[in-house]
Design a protein around this motif. Sequence first.
Motif, PDB file in Angstrom:
ATOM      1  N   LEU A   2       4.427  -8.286  -1.165  1.00 45.11           N
ATOM      2  CA  LEU A   2       4.343  -7.955  -2.454  1.00 45.11           C
ATOM      3  C   LEU A   2       5.190  -7.751  -3.241  1.00 45.11           C
ATOM      4  O   LEU A   2       3.703  -8.244  -3.727  1.00 45.11           O
ATOM      5  CB  LEU A   2       4.799  -5.860  -2.077  1.00 45.11           C
ATOM      6  CG  LEU A   2       4.189  -5.551  -0.358  1.00 45.11           C
ATOM      7  CD1 LEU A   2       4.513  -3.247  -0.796  1.00 45.11           C
ATOM      8  CD2 LEU A   2       2.572  -5.213  -0.553  1.00 45.11           C
ATOM      9  N   ASP A   5       2.733 -12.046  -3.465  1.00 42.17           N
ATOM     10  CA  ASP A   5       0.978 -12.461  -3.162  1.00 42.17           C
ATOM     11  C   ASP A   5       1.070 -11.828  -4.285  1.00 42.17           C
ATOM     12  O   ASP A   5       1.262 -11.056  -5.589  1.00 42.17           O
ATOM     13  CB  ASP A   5       0.533 -10.765  -2.170  1.00 42.17           C
ATOM     14  CG  ASP A   5      -0.299 -10.954  -2.219  1.00 42.17           C
ATOM     15  OD1 ASP A   5      -1.397 -11.042  -3.257  1.00 42.17           O
ATOM     16  OD2 ASP A   5      -1.283  -9.902  -1.711  1.00 42.17           O
ATOM     17  N   ASP A   7      -2.028 -10.981  -6.012  1.00 39.80           N
ATOM     18  CA  ASP A   7      -3.561  -9.793  -6.367  1.00 39.80           C
ATOM     19  C   ASP A   7      -1.853  -9.141  -6.255  1.00 39.80           C
ATOM     20  O   ASP A   7      -2.487  -7.287  -6.754  1.00 39.80           O
ATOM     21  CB  ASP A   7      -3.591 -10.070  -5.427  1.00 39.80           C
ATOM     22  CG  ASP A   7      -4.911 -10.681  -5.375  1.00 39.80           C
ATOM     23  OD1 ASP A   7      -4.655 -11.490  -6.769  1.00 39.80           O
ATOM     24  OD2 ASP A   7      -5.014 -11.539  -4.517  1.00 39.80           O
ATOM     25  N   VAL A   8      -1.546  -8.475  -6.055  1.00 37.09           N
ATOM     26  CA  VAL A   8       0.197  -7.299  -6.150  1.00 37.09           C
ATOM     27  C   VAL A   8       1.378  -7.140  -6.555  1.00 37.09           C
ATOM     28  O   VAL A   8       1.622  -6.558  -7.806  1.00 37.09           O
ATOM     29  CB  VAL A   8       0.272  -6.870  -4.587  1.00 37.09           C
ATOM     30  CG1 VAL A   8       0.911  -5.657  -4.265  1.00 37.09           C
ATOM     31  CG2 VAL A   8      -0.572  -6.702  -3.671  1.00 37.09           C
ATOM     32  N   GLU A  36      -3.908   0.107  -2.429  1.00 31.23           N
ATOM     33  CA  GLU A  36      -4.333  -1.528  -1.491  1.00 31.23           C
ATOM     34  C   GLU A  36      -2.766  -1.630  -1.327  1.00 31.23           C
ATOM     35  O   GLU A  36      -2.768  -2.977  -0.350  1.00 31.23           O
ATOM     36  CB  GLU A  36      -4.607  -2.453  -2.996  1.00 31.23           C
ATOM     37  CG  GLU A  36      -4.298  -3.747  -3.027  1.00 31.23           C
ATOM     38  CD  GLU A  36      -5.279  -4.638  -1.784  1.00 31.23           C
ATOM     39  OE1 GLU A  36      -5.652  -5.589  -1.198  1.00 31.23           O
ATOM     40  OE2 GLU A  36      -6.128  -3.301  -1.916  1.00 31.23           O
ATOM     41  N   ARG A  39      -2.470  -0.529   2.647  1.00 32.31           N
ATOM     42  CA  ARG A  39      -3.845  -1.504   3.480  1.00 32.31           C
ATOM     43  C   ARG A  39      -2.822  -2.562   2.923  1.00 32.31           C
ATOM     44  O   ARG A  39      -2.807  -2.658   4.975  1.00 32.31           O
ATOM     45  CB  ARG A  39      -5.083  -1.353   1.900  1.00 32.31           C
ATOM     46  CG  ARG A  39      -5.870  -3.238   3.266  1.00 32.31           C
ATOM     47  CD  ARG A  39      -7.350  -2.640   1.892  1.00 32.31           C
ATOM     48  NE  ARG A  39      -7.236  -3.781   1.134  1.00 32.31           N
ATOM     49  CZ  ARG A  39      -6.504  -5.102   1.596  1.00 32.31           C
ATOM     50  NH1 ARG A  39      -6.977  -5.205   2.965  1.00 32.31           N
ATOM     51  NH2 ARG A  39      -6.805  -5.991   0.232  1.00 32.31           N
ATOM     52  N   ARG A  40      -2.667  -2.893   2.432  1.00 31.20           N
ATOM     53  CA  ARG A  40      -1.857  -5.047   2.525  1.00 31.20           C
ATOM     54  C   ARG A  40      -1.120  -4.466   4.058  1.00 31.20           C
ATOM     55  O   ARG A  40      -0.722  -5.505   4.518  1.00 31.20           O
ATOM     56  CB  ARG A  40      -1.367  -5.025   1.226  1.00 31.20           C
ATOM     57  CG  ARG A  40      -2.844  -5.969   1.133  1.00 31.20           C
ATOM     58  CD  ARG A  40      -1.760  -6.584   0.020  1.00 31.20           C
ATOM     59  NE  ARG A  40      -3.295  -6.735  -1.625  1.00 31.20           N
ATOM     60  CZ  ARG A  40      -3.520  -8.527  -1.156  1.00 31.20           C
ATOM     61  NH1 ARG A  40      -2.728  -9.220  -1.039  1.00 31.20           N
ATOM     62  NH2 ARG A  40      -4.687  -8.129  -2.377  1.00 31.20           N
ATOM     63  N   GLU A  43      -2.109  -4.119   7.388  1.00 33.09           N
ATOM     64  CA  GLU A  43      -2.697  -5.265   7.142  1.00 33.09           C
ATOM     65  C   GLU A  43      -1.429  -6.334   8.170  1.00 33.09           C
ATOM     66  O   GLU A  43      -2.382  -6.681   9.504  1.00 33.09           O
ATOM     67  CB  GLU A  43      -3.886  -5.955   6.939  1.00 33.09           C
ATOM     68  CG  GLU A  43      -5.220  -5.959   6.383  1.00 33.09           C
ATOM     69  CD  GLU A  43      -5.633  -6.316   5.296  1.00 33.09           C
ATOM     70  OE1 GLU A  43      -5.301  -7.550   4.755  1.00 33.09           O
ATOM     71  OE2 GLU A  43      -7.075  -5.255   5.619  1.00 33.09           O
ATOM     72  N   ARG A  44      -0.817  -6.157   7.725  1.00 36.44           N
ATOM     73  CA  ARG A  44       0.352  -6.837   8.325  1.00 36.44           C
ATOM     74  C   ARG A  44       1.182  -6.798   9.387  1.00 36.44           C
ATOM     75  O   ARG A  44       1.596  -7.471  10.251  1.00 36.44           O
ATOM     76  CB  ARG A  44       1.191  -7.093   6.963  1.00 36.44           C
ATOM     77  CG  ARG A  44       2.884  -8.094   7.085  1.00 36.44           C
ATOM     78  CD  ARG A  44       2.456  -9.135   6.869  1.00 36.44           C
ATOM     79  NE  ARG A  44       3.483 -10.252   6.338  1.00 36.44           N
ATOM     80  CZ  ARG A  44       4.096 -10.721   8.108  1.00 36.44           C
ATOM     81  NH1 ARG A  44       3.190 -11.891   8.602  1.00 36.44           N
ATOM     82  NH2 ARG A  44       5.176 -11.741   7.624  1.00 36.44           N
TER      83      ARG A  44
END
Length: 69
Positions: A2, A5, A7-8, A36, A39-40, A43-44
């Motif tokens: 996190l 990234d 975007d995060v 968000e 979600r990440r 997904e991971r």
Amino acid sequence: MLAEDPDVAEQGITVVRRERGLVLYGEVESPHRREEILRRVTERFPDVPVTSDIGVIRTQAPTQVEELP
């Protein structure tokens, strides 16, 4: 993941591994940001149950003046 990234770029989230999955703790600036992050993480780790204890903090200036007694 996190924090790195772009975007995060979230450093205020703690992830704890429990017997039944992952629990995320911390505070973020908006419900969208919390979603968000969730979600990440899901997904991971698609096969691991994820529980959120992420709160949303107010990031806007107060609209009222606080009066102390």
